[in-house]
Motif scaffolding. Structure first.
Motif, short mmCIF file in Angstrom:
data_model
loop_
_atom_site.label_atom_id
_atom_site.label_comp_id
_atom_site.label_asym_id
_atom_site.label_seq_id
_atom_site.Cartn_x
_atom_site.Cartn_y
_atom_site.Cartn_z
N THR A 1 -7.70 -1.99 -7.35
CA THR A 1 -6.76 -1.07 -8.02
C THR A 1 -5.31 -1.53 -7.86
O THR A 1 -4.41 -0.95 -8.45
N VAL B 1 -5.11 2.79 -5.00
CA VAL B 1 -4.06 3.52 -5.72
C VAL B 1 -4.72 4.83 -6.20
O VAL B 1 -5.86 4.78 -6.66
N PRO B 2 -4.15 6.00 -6.11
CA PRO B 2 -2.77 6.34 -5.73
C PRO B 2 -2.57 6.65 -4.26
O PRO B 2 -1.56 7.23 -3.89
N TYR B 3 -3.52 6.26 -3.40
CA TYR B 3 -3.40 6.57 -1.97
C TYR B 3 -2.98 5.34 -1.17
O TYR B 3 -2.97 5.36 0.05
N ARG B 4 -2.65 4.26 -1.87
CA ARG B 4 -2.32 2.98 -1.23
C ARG B 4 -1.32 3.19 -0.08
O ARG B 4 -0.32 3.90 -0.25
N LYS C 1 -1.89 4.77 2.66
CA LYS C 1 -2.33 5.87 3.52
C LYS C 1 -3.66 5.51 4.18
O LYS C 1 -4.30 4.54 3.81
N ASN D 1 -7.39 5.50 4.49
CA ASN D 1 -8.41 5.59 3.45
C ASN D 1 -9.56 6.49 3.91
O ASN D 1 -9.75 6.69 5.11
N TYR E 1 -12.18 8.78 -1.63
CA TYR E 1 -11.33 7.99 -2.54
C TYR E 1 -12.11 6.95 -3.34
O TYR E 1 -11.55 6.28 -4.21
N GLU F 1 -11.74 6.64 -7.16
CA GLU F 1 -10.70 5.82 -7.81
C GLU F 1 -11.21 4.40 -8.08
O GLU F 1 -10.83 3.78 -9.07
N LYS G 1 -11.71 2.46 -11.77
CA LYS G 1 -11.18 1.13 -12.05
C LYS G 1 -12.29 0.19 -12.54
O LYS G 1 -12.08 -0.58 -13.49
#
Ligand SMILES: [Zn+2]
Length: 276
Positions: free
Chosen positions: A196, A230-233, A235, A237, A241, A244, A248
């Protein structure tokens, strides 16, 4: 619970989650995420099995990480905070202990094991990996492979020693040519958060590699607590998630999220023999 997504490689049992472990797993349950929580040593594999036994949506992989076949720096996410010396001693593959752990019906893979150039001592890594190829064949489970920058050596070992079940290569970072070699060996490929991210200059272009892999050989993962998509990049994990990552993969393969989601569930059942 109905499983809708699958995180085929994660470390839900690691101390990185502290006392939030249950809420992290509950969020995965709420999203319908199935999980394979992956051990990296004798002790973390035992913890993986223990946790998997507690949750309907969780299974375990047991094995010895290449970085632990040699002395390694303590990773607090993996081993917790300690006053003790910060070097984890080298660990040989302890057949008897792993054999005992494999009695659990929740154990669906052997790993993460493999080869990683950054840890050096490649000959030691090979010896410990070969033991695990043989162990996986004996207990008739697929390998969950970690490999960095030694794909040629990996392919050779898989070819020479043979695999009863199709191996799973976690977080594949090789080239299209390397992917083809592993497809010929019947391997599955898991991809996680890095796909991502915008491609790095001179780095792997994941979309190109993924496009060369038939959709039947793709799996999704998070490798949580690391590499959040992304959109938690940036942070911490967590398995929820993985949604996401599936989005992708669907975008790259130019199929609907629904098609990709269902295909991945099918692939997961085929790769690990899990019934859900
Ligand atoms: Zn991992």
């Amino acid at each position: 619970m109905e499983i809708k997504y699958f995180d085929a490689h994660t470390h839900a049992h690691f101390p990185a989650y502290g006392d939030e472990k249950e809420s992290v797993i509950q969020r995965a349950v709420d999203m319908g995420v199935g999980i394979i929580t992956v051990g990296t040593s004798k002790s973390t594999s035992a913890e993986a099995v223990l946790l998997a036994e507690k949750y309907e949506n969780m299974w375990a992989a047991i094995g010895l990480y290449p970085g632990h076949t040699v002395p390694s720096a303590r990773d607090e996410d993996e081993y917790g905070i300690s006053e003790k010396k910060d070097i984890i001693p080298a660990e040989p593959f302890d057949y008897e202990s792993f054999k005992k752990l494999a009695e659990s019906k929740k154990v669906v893979a052997v790993g993460e094991c493999g080869l990683d150039l950054s840890y050096g001592e490649i000959e030691i890594q090979k010896v410990e990996f070969i033991k695990q190829i043989e162990f996986a064949n004996e207990i008739e489970r697929p390998l969950m492979i970690h490999c960095r920058d030694l794909y040629k050596e990996l392919a050779k070992l898989l070819e020479v020693h043979g695999t009863k079940k199709s191996p799973v290569i976690h977080s594949f970072r090789g080239t299209i040519e390397e992917a083809k070699i592993f497809l010929d060996l019947g391997c599955y490929f898991t991809f996680g958060g890095v796909i991502t991210f915008p491609p790095k200059k001179n780095g792997v272009v994941y979309a190109d590699v993924i496009n060369e892999i038939p959709i039947q050989y793709l799996l999704s993962e998070t490798d949580a607590p690391w590499v959040a998509p992304v959109p938690y990049r940036g942070k911490r994990n967590e398995p929820a998630y993985v949604v996401e990552v599936v989005k992708k993969l669907a975008e790259i393969k130019n199929v609907s999220v629904e098609t990709m989601r269902e295909q991945i569930l099918e692939n997961t059942k085929n790769a690990f023999g899990i019934k859900f």
